[in-house]
Design a protein around this motif. Sequence first.
Motif, short mmCIF file in Angstrom:
data_model
loop_
_atom_site.label_atom_id
_atom_site.label_comp_id
_atom_site.label_asym_id
_atom_site.label_seq_id
_atom_site.Cartn_x
_atom_site.Cartn_y
_atom_site.Cartn_z
N HIS A 94 0.83 -1.21 0.00
CA HIS A 94 0.00 0.00 0.00
C HIS A 94 0.87 1.26 0.00
CE1 HIS A 94 -3.98 1.79 0.46
NE2 HIS A 94 -3.48 2.65 1.33
N ALA A 95 1.90 1.28 0.84
CA ALA A 95 2.74 2.48 0.97
C ALA A 95 3.54 2.71 -0.32
CB ALA A 95 3.68 2.34 2.16
N ASN A 96 4.17 1.64 -0.83
CA ASN A 96 4.92 1.79 -2.07
C ASN A 96 3.99 1.90 -3.27
OD1 ASN A 96 7.98 1.50 -1.51
ND2 ASN A 96 7.01 -0.03 -0.21
N GLY A 97 2.80 1.32 -3.13
CA GLY A 97 1.81 1.41 -4.20
C GLY A 97 1.45 2.85 -4.51
N ALA A 98 1.43 3.69 -3.47
CA ALA A 98 1.15 5.11 -3.69
C ALA A 98 2.22 5.71 -4.58
CB ALA A 98 1.07 5.84 -2.36
N SER A 99 3.48 5.41 -4.28
CA SER A 99 4.58 5.93 -5.10
C SER A 99 4.51 5.41 -6.53
CB SER A 99 5.92 5.54 -4.49
OG SER A 99 6.19 6.35 -3.37
N MET A 100 4.20 4.12 -6.66
CA MET A 100 4.11 3.52 -7.99
C MET A 100 2.97 4.15 -8.79
SD MET A 100 6.43 1.30 -8.44
CE MET A 100 7.66 1.96 -7.40
N PHE A 101 1.88 4.43 -8.09
CA PHE A 101 0.70 5.06 -8.69
C PHE A 101 1.12 6.42 -9.28
CE2 PHE A 101 -4.13 5.04 -7.60
CZ PHE A 101 -4.44 5.47 -8.87
N PHE A 102 1.84 7.19 -8.49
CA PHE A 102 2.25 8.52 -8.97
C PHE A 102 3.28 8.42 -10.09
CE2 PHE A 102 0.02 10.15 -5.35
CZ PHE A 102 -0.47 11.34 -5.83
N LEU A 103 4.20 7.48 -9.94
CA LEU A 103 5.17 7.27 -11.02
C LEU A 103 4.44 7.03 -12.34
CD1 LEU A 103 8.14 6.76 -11.72
CD2 LEU A 103 7.77 4.37 -11.17
N ALA A 104 3.44 6.13 -12.28
CA ALA A 104 2.69 5.79 -13.49
C ALA A 104 1.88 6.99 -13.99
CB ALA A 104 1.79 4.59 -13.23
N VAL A 105 1.30 7.74 -13.05
CA VAL A 105 0.44 8.85 -13.49
C VAL A 105 1.29 9.96 -14.12
CG1 VAL A 105 0.19 10.51 -11.57
CG2 VAL A 105 -1.79 9.84 -12.88
N TYR A 106 2.51 10.16 -13.61
CA TYR A 106 3.37 11.17 -14.22
C TYR A 106 3.77 10.75 -15.64
CZ TYR A 106 3.59 13.96 -10.02
OH TYR A 106 3.24 14.76 -8.96
N ILE A 107 4.07 9.49 -15.82
CA ILE A 107 4.40 9.02 -17.17
C ILE A 107 3.18 9.18 -18.09
CG2 ILE A 107 5.05 7.00 -18.55
CD1 ILE A 107 6.66 6.06 -16.08
N HIS A 108 2.02 8.84 -17.56
CA HIS A 108 0.76 8.94 -18.30
C HIS A 108 0.51 10.40 -18.73
CE1 HIS A 108 -3.08 7.13 -19.38
NE2 HIS A 108 -3.78 8.02 -18.68
N ILE A 109 0.72 11.32 -17.81
CA ILE A 109 0.49 12.74 -18.10
C ILE A 109 1.50 13.24 -19.13
CG2 ILE A 109 0.60 15.08 -17.14
CD1 ILE A 109 -0.52 13.87 -14.51
N PHE A 110 2.77 12.88 -18.92
CA PHE A 110 3.79 13.37 -19.86
C PHE A 110 3.68 12.71 -21.23
CE2 PHE A 110 5.78 15.36 -16.18
CZ PHE A 110 6.19 16.55 -16.75
N ARG A 111 3.13 11.52 -21.28
CA ARG A 111 2.83 10.91 -22.58
C ARG A 111 1.79 11.77 -23.30
NH1 ARG A 111 -1.97 9.48 -24.16
NH2 ARG A 111 -2.35 7.89 -22.60
N SER A 112 0.77 12.14 -22.56
CA SER A 112 -0.28 12.97 -23.12
C SER A 112 0.28 14.30 -23.62
CB SER A 112 -1.34 13.21 -22.05
OG SER A 112 -2.46 13.83 -22.61
N LEU A 113 1.21 14.87 -22.85
CA LEU A 113 1.81 16.14 -23.25
C LEU A 113 2.63 15.97 -24.52
CD1 LEU A 113 3.03 17.62 -19.83
CD2 LEU A 113 1.04 18.30 -21.19
N PHE A 114 3.34 14.87 -24.64
CA PHE A 114 4.20 14.68 -25.81
C PHE A 114 3.38 14.46 -27.09
CE2 PHE A 114 6.89 12.38 -28.78
CZ PHE A 114 8.08 13.10 -28.70
N TYR A 115 2.35 13.63 -26.97
CA TYR A 115 1.61 13.27 -28.17
C TYR A 115 0.34 14.12 -28.36
CZ TYR A 115 4.76 9.32 -28.49
OH TYR A 115 5.88 8.54 -28.60
N GLY A 116 0.19 15.15 -27.54
CA GLY A 116 -0.96 16.06 -27.71
C GLY A 116 -2.30 15.38 -27.51
N SER A 117 -2.35 14.43 -26.59
CA SER A 117 -3.61 13.69 -26.39
C SER A 117 -4.69 14.54 -25.75
CB SER A 117 -3.35 12.46 -25.51
OG SER A 117 -2.38 11.63 -26.10
N TYR A 118 -4.32 15.70 -25.21
CA TYR A 118 -5.30 16.56 -24.54
C TYR A 118 -6.09 17.41 -25.53
CZ TYR A 118 -1.20 19.46 -25.23
OH TYR A 118 -0.11 20.09 -25.79
N LYS A 119 -5.65 17.41 -26.80
CA LYS A 119 -6.26 18.33 -27.75
C LYS A 119 -7.60 17.82 -28.26
CE LYS A 119 -1.83 20.03 -29.19
NZ LYS A 119 -0.95 20.42 -30.27
N SER A 120 -8.35 18.72 -28.87
CA SER A 120 -9.65 18.38 -29.43
C SER A 120 -9.55 17.10 -30.25
CB SER A 120 -10.14 19.53 -30.32
OG SER A 120 -11.32 19.15 -30.95
#
Lengths: 420, 259
Positions: A94-120
């Motif tokens: 549970h404790a490390n899962g929180a860190s892993m969760f954030f690690l994954a979410v940061y990669i997920h967000i930066f993937r979106s930023l790189f490939y413009g997934s947030y756009k219309s």
Amino acid sequence: MSDHDYRPKSKVGQWFNDRLPLLTLANHLTDYPTPKNLNYWWTFGGILTFCLITQIVTGLTLAMHYIAHADMAFESVEHIMRDVNYGWLIRYIHANGASMFFLAVYIHIFRSLFYGSYKSPREIIWILGIIIYLLMMAAAFMGYVLPWGQMSFWGATVITNLFSAIPLVGEGIVTWLWGGYSVDNPTLTRFFTLHYLIPFLILGLVVLHIWALHVPGNNNPVGIDIKKPSKDTVPFHPYIVIKDGFALLMFMIVFAFFVFYAPNILGHADNYIEANPMVTPAHIVPEWYLLPFYAILRSVPDKLLGVVAMLSAILILAVLPWLDTSKIRSAVFRPLYKQFYWILVADVLILGYVGAMPAEGLYLLIARVATAYYFLHFLIILPVLGFKEKTIPVPLSITEPVLGGSPNLAAARNKESKLE
Amino acid sequence: MKNLSKLFSIIILIIVSYSYSFAAEKAEYLKTDWSFKGLFGKFDRASLQRGYQVYTEVCASCHSMKYLSYRNLAEPGGPEFSEAQAKAIAASFEVTDGPNSDGEMFTRPGKLSDKFVMPYDNVKAAQAANGGAYPPDMSVLVKARGGGVDYIYSLLQGYEEAPSNVSLDDGVYYNKFMYGNKIRMAAPLSDGLVEYGDGTNATVEQMSKDVTTFLMWSAEPHLEARHQMGFKAIVYLIILTILVYFSMKKIWSRVESEV
């Protein structure tokens, strides 16, 4: 929901499906046409779903043994670590899962930023994602308070005190949040309640996030609209399921390494000291995943403006689809944006680093420059870039360049392989 | 594939460098070989038993260990005293129990199920007896200090004559590994302070190592089980990952696209 008509084969199935179309939903999810050129950066959506479920399951189990009381919380955590069967395993996951969760979410967000997934037409998916991210931060912060160690107590004190920066009503709000005149038992019990509630809110938002995704379908590394279903797509099952599964297993190996061999490396030693309102730790630092925002908070000399800057740093992401004026989604075809993208990545990492350091001297200077650049990127560079940048021509389809041997794709491939 | 392995190495690099930036701020700690480190790390039983002896004969007069029970001493993965030995250890302590049917508290010899007896009744009593300083509970002490076992091990051997430019108040001692170099605990160990039953020479270095090992166990009583399960879990995951990788290759070979 589905683009094509689906009818169960069996009579019973038809009877049921006419009344509750669960089978149609299942069919939609398995047949869901997915771009076949998705790379491994796209596997983090599935990984995040795994993280959320892991946190909920381990969290429920912990809650069966944890006691949310200022006098007993620390001891009950030790009880879990020592006497509950495999309690140490559940808590470390549970404790490390929180860190892993954030690690994954940061990669997920930066993937979106790189490939413009947030756009219309994917703005709603993106905004739902930002809300999920905000809730994750709230859940993680409150979860860190529950063991009632020194960092729990003082972290809670520092963060809740931020609300006192609000003019006129600030002090009143802080007292209201605490349920008293300092962080104490009422604070702990309400944090526990909210920590229990938020993951289920996140779960609901994740359903909406995926629903909104299934309307336009996935973006892809080339960033172009594709016909669905077509030669450019594969059904979600088995193609994406197995690929996500493979990436998830790789992720779990890293996860397992932390749980079994370095379970405390991401935490702070002070949190193994029971909370003591009379003793303030030398350095109060949040968990690593909040450090960039902590750095932004501290880089502004004024308390209120610091809080505003920190919140803006997150909320600015919500309006990103309108700040980015470029019609081209993927950074593969945006040579200038790609460079600024990597500068932003470095900027956030630097912010994270200085967030862990004392806010003085050179560290403070670096934090200020990095904070300024962070806002510069979103408020100036992105809007201007959309007009000024000379982009590389985009192929018409994913398969077209492969079959036609178009020079565009050669360029795209070239750029992508450089990325690797 | 190349992409993914690169991704994971970047992740690990970032996390490790973050944690190092926290760890690398203190003086160089004394180094020794800890048997419990590494993939298959296990405690040295004899060292744990000696460490318990040092704890109980030296540290326990001031430092409590309130989350441990005497039964823990006989449990697998720990010092593994025999049950009879653990019972005898427990019985050597007077435990306050009650109230009895007359409403009176009474003392009786300790049992396996009892928690370690505390040296003081409460924090105030502990402070009063130690010139205002509270000797911290030792149950999770190793995990509660930045440098972990290396820090504790070094601290126990870090007592020195104070440099001439440092003035010390009464009851304050100089220790080169202590934060700020000033510590309220007098050097607790001296050569030959305890007499080991197994004939090991009780040097300060040896006692430091033994008691630190014991403290590591008290903080992480399931460390051995964790290491054993971790190895199995990771091997299992790696094998499964390889199998899934080839399944994936097979499935994706139906479409002309790379995985």
